[in-house]
Design an enzyme around this catalytic site. Structure first.
Site, mmCIF file in Angstrom:
data_model
loop_
_atom_site.group_PDB
_atom_site.id
_atom_site.type_symbol
_atom_site.label_atom_id
_atom_site.label_comp_id
_atom_site.label_asym_id
_atom_site.label_seq_id
_atom_site.Cartn_x
_atom_site.Cartn_y
_atom_site.Cartn_z
ATOM 1 N N CYS A 74 3.681 -0.913 -3.770
ATOM 2 C CA CYS A 74 4.269 -0.432 -2.524
ATOM 3 C C CYS A 74 4.445 -1.603 -1.549
ATOM 4 C CB CYS A 74 3.352 0.648 -1.959
ATOM 5 S SG CYS A 74 3.167 0.696 -0.190
ATOM 6 N N GLU A 75 5.621 -1.710 -0.981
ATOM 7 C CA GLU A 75 5.889 -2.839 -0.080
ATOM 8 C C GLU A 75 5.193 -2.702 1.272
ATOM 9 O OE1 GLU A 75 10.173 -1.682 1.946
ATOM 10 O OE2 GLU A 75 10.192 -2.664 0.002
ATOM 11 N N HIS A 76 4.683 -1.523 1.579
ATOM 12 C CA HIS A 76 4.035 -1.319 2.875
ATOM 13 C C HIS A 76 2.568 -1.741 2.885
ATOM 14 C CE1 HIS A 76 7.280 1.934 3.151
ATOM 15 N NE2 HIS A 76 7.691 0.874 3.813
ATOM 16 N N HIS A 77 1.864 -1.528 1.758
ATOM 17 C CA HIS A 77 0.427 -1.831 1.708
ATOM 18 C C HIS A 77 0.056 -2.774 0.569
ATOM 19 C CE1 HIS A 77 0.794 2.191 3.626
ATOM 20 N NE2 HIS A 77 -0.013 1.618 4.499
ATOM 21 N N GLN A 101 9.578 3.718 -3.640
ATOM 22 C CA GLN A 101 10.058 4.484 -4.788
ATOM 23 C C GLN A 101 11.518 4.891 -4.639
ATOM 24 O OE1 GLN A 101 7.367 7.544 -6.157
ATOM 25 N NE2 GLN A 101 9.051 8.769 -6.951
ATOM 26 N N CYS A 103 -1.536 4.003 -2.093
ATOM 27 C CA CYS A 103 -1.603 3.908 -0.634
ATOM 28 C C CYS A 103 -1.876 5.274 -0.010
ATOM 29 C CB CYS A 103 -0.334 3.279 -0.064
ATOM 30 S SG CYS A 103 1.179 4.168 -0.455
ATOM 31 N N HIS A 132 0.911 7.336 -5.710
ATOM 32 C CA HIS A 132 0.827 6.158 -4.850
ATOM 33 C C HIS A 132 -0.604 5.931 -4.366
ATOM 34 C CE1 HIS A 132 5.239 5.534 -4.183
ATOM 35 N NE2 HIS A 132 5.219 6.711 -4.797
#
Length: 184
Positions: free
Chosen positions: A75-78, A116, A146, A144
């Site tokens: 995941c690019e956020h976490h 995703q 995250c 996920h």
């Protein structure tokens, strides 16, 4: 890149209050850097390389489905993993793609920092580009970390995304055939 990643992991270990020279952590920055290089190798690959001319002339014009392709992404956020499976269907238009290349396409895009929704779109567009298909359908189902390991901590949650191109978008019968086939 390896040395920069290794130094970054040493910094993280130190920042959380651990000793990077402790026996159990001594080689961790090196191992973590190597793992990150592997998990992000999709940035260093091209569609042309991974399909390797495995596009073949064919009279087939009925739906082709490749189901349950496992995937692992970050995941690019976490920068936490998400794992799942991908289902790809297409309607050939004079060309078919070698079976293993579908998994390679999934892996190339999954081995990048991703969301995703974007991953599903990239896979569909790549299959369309390589095959010239009259239609492509892609569904990705994933869990996920995250959402499971932090934040709301919902271990049984999953996410499903779909992209329909060409006939799969325009023709409800084609889309429904795809959806019925993946249900088994």
């Amino acid at each position: 890149m390896h040395n920069e990643l290794k130094q970054g992991y040493e910094n993280i270990i130190t920042a959380v209050g651990e000793d990077p020279n402790r026996e159990g952590l001594l080689d961790t920055p090196k191992r973590a850097a190597k793992a990150m290089e592997y998990l992000t190798q999709g940035y260093r690959q091209t569609l042309e390389e991974i399909t390797n001319n495995a596009v073949f002339t064919s009279d087939a014009d009925d739906m082709v489905l490749v189901q349950d392709i496992e995937l692992y992404s970050m995941c690019e956020h976490h920068l936490l993993p998400f794992t799942g499976r991908c289902h790809i269907a297409y309607i050939p238009n004079g060309k078919v793609l070698g079976l293993s290349k579908f998994a390679r396409i999934v892996d190339m895009f999954a081995r990048r920092f991703q969301i995703q929704e974007q991953l599903t779109h990239q896979i569909a567009k790549a299959v369309e580009e390589v095959t010239g298909a009259t239609g492509v359908g892609v569904i990705v189902e994933a869990k996920h970390m995250c959402m499971m390991m932090r934040g709301v901590e919902k271990q049984n949650s999953s996410m499903r995304t779909s992209v329909m191109l060409g006939n799969f978008r325009a023709d409800p019968k084609t889309r429904n055939e795809f959806l019925q086939l993946i249900k088994g």
